[in-house]
Write an enzyme that holds these catalytic residues in place. Sequence first.
Site, PDB file in Angstrom:
ATOM      1  N   CYS A 190      -5.951 -26.709  14.327  1.00 37.82           N
ATOM      2  CA  CYS A 190      -7.689 -27.853  14.885  1.00 37.82           C
ATOM      3  C   CYS A 190      -7.301 -29.225  14.684  1.00 37.82           C
ATOM      4  O   CYS A 190      -8.417 -29.941  15.323  1.00 37.82           O
ATOM      5  CB  CYS A 190      -8.619 -27.250  14.072  1.00 37.82           C
ATOM      6  SG  CYS A 190      -9.707 -25.519  14.329  1.00 37.82           S
TER       7      CYS A 190
ATOM      8  N   ASP B 166       1.144  -1.089  -0.314  1.00 38.92           N
ATOM      9  CA  ASP B 166      -0.012  -0.116  -0.020  1.00 38.92           C
ATOM     10  C   ASP B 166       0.575   1.234  -0.052  1.00 38.92           C
ATOM     11  O   ASP B 166       1.910   0.728   0.208  1.00 38.92           O
ATOM     12  CB  ASP B 166      -0.717  -0.336   1.108  1.00 38.92           C
ATOM     13  CG  ASP B 166      -0.230   0.426   2.659  1.00 38.92           C
ATOM     14  OD1 ASP B 166       1.044   0.329   2.768  1.00 38.92           O
ATOM     15  OD2 ASP B 166      -1.256  -0.242   3.391  1.00 38.92           O
ATOM     16  N   SER B 167       0.192   2.778  -0.264  1.00 37.35           N
ATOM     17  CA  SER B 167       0.839   3.364  -0.599  1.00 37.35           C
ATOM     18  C   SER B 167       1.659   4.283   0.784  1.00 37.35           C
ATOM     19  O   SER B 167       2.569   5.209   1.346  1.00 37.35           O
ATOM     20  CB  SER B 167       0.177   4.715  -1.391  1.00 37.35           C
ATOM     21  OG  SER B 167      -0.651   5.188  -0.313  1.00 37.35           O
ATOM     22  N   GLY B 168       1.255   3.637   2.362  1.00 35.32           N
ATOM     23  CA  GLY B 168       1.731   4.365   3.092  1.00 35.32           C
ATOM     24  C   GLY B 168       0.545   5.718   3.486  1.00 35.32           C
ATOM     25  O   GLY B 168       0.074   6.227   4.824  1.00 35.32           O
ATOM     26  N   GLY B 169      -0.740   5.331   2.905  1.00 36.25           N
ATOM     27  CA  GLY B 169      -1.541   6.914   2.479  1.00 36.25           C
ATOM     28  C   GLY B 169      -2.549   6.535   4.219  1.00 36.25           C
ATOM     29  O   GLY B 169      -2.121   8.000   4.816  1.00 36.25           O
ATOM     30  N   PHE B 170      -2.923   5.781   4.224  1.00 35.95           N
ATOM     31  CA  PHE B 170      -3.749   5.691   5.017  1.00 35.95           C
ATOM     32  C   PHE B 170      -3.035   5.494   6.294  1.00 35.95           C
ATOM     33  O   PHE B 170      -3.574   6.006   7.724  1.00 35.95           O
ATOM     34  CB  PHE B 170      -4.118   4.191   5.147  1.00 35.95           C
ATOM     35  CG  PHE B 170      -5.002   3.383   6.555  1.00 35.95           C
ATOM     36  CD1 PHE B 170      -6.784   4.274   6.521  1.00 35.95           C
ATOM     37  CD2 PHE B 170      -4.622   2.862   7.473  1.00 35.95           C
ATOM     38  CE1 PHE B 170      -7.812   3.561   7.554  1.00 35.95           C
ATOM     39  CE2 PHE B 170      -5.846   2.320   8.804  1.00 35.95           C
ATOM     40  CZ  PHE B 170      -7.002   2.923   8.480  1.00 35.95           C
TER      41      PHE B 170
ATOM     42  N   ASP C 186      -2.614   8.256  -1.614  1.00 31.90           N
ATOM     43  CA  ASP C 186      -4.053   8.828  -1.779  1.00 31.90           C
ATOM     44  C   ASP C 186      -4.419   9.767  -0.431  1.00 31.90           C
ATOM     45  O   ASP C 186      -3.662   9.293   0.726  1.00 31.90           O
ATOM     46  CB  ASP C 186      -5.326   7.941  -1.804  1.00 31.90           C
ATOM     47  CG  ASP C 186      -5.188   7.067  -0.840  1.00 31.90           C
ATOM     48  OD1 ASP C 186      -4.657   6.542  -0.606  1.00 31.90           O
ATOM     49  OD2 ASP C 186      -6.768   6.382  -0.682  1.00 31.90           O
TER      50      ASP C 186
ATOM     51  N   CYS D 167     -12.455 -27.794   9.949  1.00 33.50           N
ATOM     52  CA  CYS D 167     -11.594 -26.770   9.624  1.00 33.50           C
ATOM     53  C   CYS D 167     -10.146 -27.976   9.999  1.00 33.50           C
ATOM     54  O   CYS D 167     -10.176 -29.071  10.899  1.00 33.50           O
ATOM     55  CB  CYS D 167     -11.094 -25.795  11.227  1.00 33.50           C
ATOM     56  SG  CYS D 167      -9.511 -24.854  10.275  1.00 33.50           S
TER      57      CYS D 167
ATOM     58  N   HIS E 262      -4.858 -20.927  12.537  1.00 35.22           N
ATOM     59  CA  HIS E 262      -6.605 -21.238  12.656  1.00 35.22           C
ATOM     60  C   HIS E 262      -7.025 -20.146  11.603  1.00 35.22           C
ATOM     61  O   HIS E 262      -7.900 -20.146  10.624  1.00 35.22           O
ATOM     62  CB  HIS E 262      -6.993 -21.531  13.415  1.00 35.22           C
ATOM     63  CG  HIS E 262      -8.385 -21.286  12.963  1.00 35.22           C
ATOM     64  ND1 HIS E 262      -9.017 -22.175  12.897  1.00 35.22           N
ATOM     65  CD2 HIS E 262      -9.669 -20.431  13.531  1.00 35.22           C
ATOM     66  CE1 HIS E 262     -10.499 -22.235  12.774  1.00 35.22           C
ATOM     67  NE2 HIS E 262     -10.140 -20.575  13.394  1.00 35.22           N
TER      68      HIS E 262
ATOM     69  N   ASP F  68      -8.426  -7.543   2.023  1.00 29.40           N
ATOM     70  CA  ASP F  68      -6.811  -7.008   3.250  1.00 29.40           C
ATOM     71  C   ASP F  68      -7.163  -6.581   4.231  1.00 29.40           C
ATOM     72  O   ASP F  68      -8.511  -6.041   4.195  1.00 29.40           O
ATOM     73  CB  ASP F  68      -5.632  -6.270   2.461  1.00 29.40           C
ATOM     74  CG  ASP F  68      -6.132  -5.283   3.055  1.00 29.40           C
ATOM     75  OD1 ASP F  68      -5.042  -4.679   3.788  1.00 29.40           O
ATOM     76  OD2 ASP F  68      -6.728  -4.346   1.952  1.00 29.40           O
TER      77      ASP F  68
ATOM     78  N   GLY G 274     -11.440   4.567   1.823  1.00 31.55           N
ATOM     79  CA  GLY G 274     -12.196   4.931   2.639  1.00 31.55           C
ATOM     80  C   GLY G 274     -13.767   4.837   3.395  1.00 31.55           C
ATOM     81  O   GLY G 274     -14.432   5.158   3.297  1.00 31.55           O
TER      82      GLY G 274
ATOM     83  N   CYS H 268      -6.853 -26.859   9.586  1.00 28.63           N
ATOM     84  CA  CYS H 268      -6.341 -26.351   9.947  1.00 28.63           C
ATOM     85  C   CYS H 268      -5.067 -27.004  10.611  1.00 28.63           C
ATOM     86  O   CYS H 268      -5.592 -27.845  11.614  1.00 28.63           O
ATOM     87  CB  CYS H 268      -6.137 -24.725  10.034  1.00 28.63           C
ATOM     88  SG  CYS H 268      -7.022 -24.514  11.628  1.00 28.63           S
TER      89      CYS H 268
END
Length: 371
Positions: free
Chosen positions: A310, A94-98, A148, A305, A336, A267, A217, A307
């Site tokens: 489990c 990601d761009s780092g904006g958030f 952004d 499950c 898990h 994500d 957003g 995994c």
Amino acid sequence: MHAVTYELIKECSRTGARLGKLHTPHGTFDTPMFMPVGTQATVKTISPEELYDMGSQVILSNTYHLFLRPGEALVKKAGGLHKFMNYNRGMLTDSGGFQVFSLGAMRKITEEGVTFRSHIDGSKKFLSPEIATRVQEDLGADIAMAFDECIPYPADFEYAKRSTNMTARWAKRCLDTHNSETQSMFGIVQGGMYPELRRMSVEQLGELDFAGYGIGGLSVGEPKDIMYDMLSKTTVYMDKQKARYLMGVGTPDCIMEAVSLGVDMFDCVFPTRVARNGTAMTETGRLVVRNATYAEDFLPIEEGCNCYTCRNFSRAYIRHLFKAEEIFALRLLTIHNLHFLLRFTTKIREAIANDTFPEFKASFFENYRDK
């Protein structure tokens, strides 16, 4: 020609759900997909080999954190993120904006970019569309995100409009800077909680040649019904031949609704974060294994499950590890939760392929309690 392309395979005739393939320099991957988050060039407590075993495809790392530590120059010197962290499948930064905008009073936004104080040592830093793009080129992931401004909730119309227009200008500056033949860039749709601004943002970014589009957003504190409404009024205008990535969403109910509205990629730190707090994700909702009710419960976290957790350990044992503050507890629940979401999106893909997605969705919500 983009280094990363999206191939639409099938669209559900009764919903907007899409089955597709994301072609990258590190492989071709199936969508809809969930992308585990490796903020600081690692998915917390999990090895690359364990990610492969779970069926992980694309993972995400964070430009803001890697820009501050260890620095993009070191990662480039190591051969890029794939070699640095030894992950040989798809990768997105990601761009780092958030992260920058979540610093609140510690940052100042101008047309040129954002000046902020490092959360590590308080030192003054600056990120612009150009810098964020060059940093991501040095990190070398398959997909880089345009810089952004993430509009907070709530925000008034005039602020949201000014911000959305600035995001469009920043997006062009990112593309003008981007110069990698082995990496593609996604633009990020903004617009706050205003349908007309969402459409405007889609149209502005659609004029630029991005390989795909993030939807930003959303999931920033607004009620879920508002999020779904804004999402429906965004995806309807988006290019069907390019990937759609809803940023920061990772609970099964939200993934299910967003897939219905035509989203391909997700994500979120949610599955790994709640795992470290003693919460497991299941098909019926959250299970807080730290609770006393599980002290003598010798069932697995979720029956059926397959995994590693489990197959081998009980709720009582995992609760004991948490009470004893053993690190293994964090690993077991993280394994898990990631396995759960990766398996969940696999089931979604199978349902779309088999023309049973609406039935699968209805059955899921009949049993899921954390709506």
